[in-house]
Design an enzyme around this catalytic site. Sequence first.
Site, PDB file in Angstrom:
ATOM      1  CB  VAL A   1      -0.939  -0.002   1.211  1.00 26.43           C
ATOM      2  CG1 VAL A   1      -1.773   1.270   1.248  1.00 26.43           C
ATOM      3  CG2 VAL A   1      -1.857  -1.219   1.167  1.00 26.43           C
TER       4      VAL A   1
ATOM      5  CG  ASP B   1       6.178  -0.134  -2.258  1.00 29.15           C
ATOM      6  OD1 ASP B   1       6.907   0.682  -1.673  1.00 29.15           O
ATOM      7  OD2 ASP B   1       6.371  -1.359  -2.229  1.00 29.15           O
TER       8      ASP B   1
ATOM      9  CE  LYS C   1      14.602  -3.778  -0.971  1.00 27.73           C
ATOM     10  NZ  LYS C   1      13.761  -4.043   0.203  1.00 27.73           N
TER      11      LYS C   1
END
Length: 698
Positions: free
Chosen positions: A48, A50, A136
């Site tokens: 959300v 982003d 990541k």
Amino acid sequence: MAAKPPNSATASPQAPTPAQRAAELRNLLNQASYEYYVLDAPTLPDAVYDQLYRELQDLEAADPTLISPDSPTQRVGDRPSSQFTSIRHNIPLYSLENAFNLAEVATWDTRWRRYYATVAEAQPALPDSAYVCELKIDGSALALTYENGLLVRGATRGDGVTGEDITPNVRTIRSIPLRLKGEHLPPVVEVRGEAFLPLDVFQQINQEREEAGEALFANPRNAAAGTLRQLDSRIVARRRLDFFAYTLHLAGDGDFPKPSSQWEALDLLQTLGFRVNPNRKLCESLEEVRQFADHWERARFDLPYLTDGLVIKLNGLALQERLGFTQKFPRWAIALKYPAEEAPTVVQGISVQVGRTGAVTPVAELAPVQLAGTTVSRATLHNADFIAALDVRVGDTVIVRKAGEIIPEVVRVLPELRPAGAEPFQLPTHCPVCGQPLVRPEEEAVTRCVNSSCPAIVRGSLVHWASRQALDINGLGEKWVQQLGDRGLLNSVADLYDLTAEQLIGIDRMGKKSAENLVRAIAQSKTQPWWRVLFGLGIRHVGAVNAQTLAEAFPTVEALAAAEESDIAAVYGIGPEIARSVYQWFRVPANQALVERLRAAGLTLAGEAQPASDKPQTLAGKTFVLTGTLPTLKRDEAAERIKAAGGKVTSSVSKKTDFVVVGEDAGSKLEKAIALKITQLSEADLLKLLSNSEGASP
């Protein structure tokens, strides 16, 4: 403020203007960043966040006049907590630009190549332009400093420029060497990496917390962040954090061989004694990057830790140096984030919660489902419009999404699986806690209880008042607030200061010592500074940063209470929406009575007098407005230097403005300055003015 019952038949509210929507997005994103980075208590899902961030970027790109100094697009991160010593990083920790699919990675690739062509001079070909792909890790970034081979400092990322010194905690992480391996080391080595909790350790910690009756961590990332900020390093040691290093910087000349590529840097980190993620690849083309990304999108669920994407870096360090940085990101790296994990489950019920602002939030009670390494049994449904758009009903099979965030969301309903007789859900017309009618302000999507005496609102206000960033009353959590409220002892934050240990003894699991400690903590909160009191009051739209700004501009509660709405809005960094909220709050008689009770209780309602500056106040009496992007100064830095020289900085241009400092992509403020014939200054002009106060030419 006009309001209507949620079930009325009046027309839907008009869509907000771009300026209104941008202001709303800034508030939402800044609050989410504060909760994530400072409170270690995130409430907005990453997916959300982003999405909202992208929406704000698009609005600002379409109309640059919407860009404001407090926009999250104008900063790298957020300020660190005051619980630890703040330190300035020797080398800034930049955040990475996000890509959400391979097409956006290709766009980034085209962009850096185009930029390189403008700075490559006469070089016949690109230097090493391969890509290094690394997983990541979903943890917390750390900055480590080694001097003469010894670990001397470990710090959190903070805002990328300033972090928190947590060296004792860092020393407990066994995968971080206290002494580097090798000989003839550079005098200073800076290492960056990610601290994280392996999934099995995370599950064990939560099991122990459940057995002890403590709140569970929502996910490994949240647990890692909370662990690193423990004041007792023995707790950190017991939680067995792990660490992957991913970059380093070497200072000084010497015999030690310096790497020429990111791949060599990773190998060197291993040689120095660090763990480096083995799941990495040197790719010669974007097609190889795609293959690596596709593999790990499936295989990541078999890893013993969480990863939510890839970091893609250009391999050649010389190429990295040539490309450099934008104001926020390195041009030579990008993060490819995997789509949020989704799973089906069944809505077993829909409950309604009332928050401290009176906001009524429907919540889907779900059949438990595993997402991103955690069990999800509840998901927010936001508001009545959201429920109506999805047509969520009890008994529905829904898709929920969670990418490691605290609050999962319902993405869509599968109507083909809906059971017979499932009825559409309607928000109640009356508050489920106090029974008073609910209203929905015309300009909002949120339905609210407007009864300031509603127990749910009072309880939320008390929890907020006692929170760490506000009055920081150690030991006063939601459980005690609930019990004290049920006994009629707490109907206002001011009631806290009337409590005695005798009144507390006998409450469930509250003994004499606990009661005395709580009363002592409440008394200690009277020494908190004025800005914390202002934040603790819970005025809508006033977060911790805005509270500090307002307390600096209005050093006493009397000054703020007497200020006109236009005076508040004129404060740099405070917009009209915040100003209106503050102005209206101080006009309410019940709030005025609360301030008087707090004054009588001995709370700090004034800031400390600022020491007189030893610099010449050459800009005293002058009002400045900053617009556009300055060549070297950040706007908040320029504002601080102006104020240090006695000047005043406001956010809007008026006839009272003396100077408008104009940077690149200046918008409507410049147009208004021209119309009003206000003197315009470049950054160089401003620096000349400042040099008279600062004693030397910059």
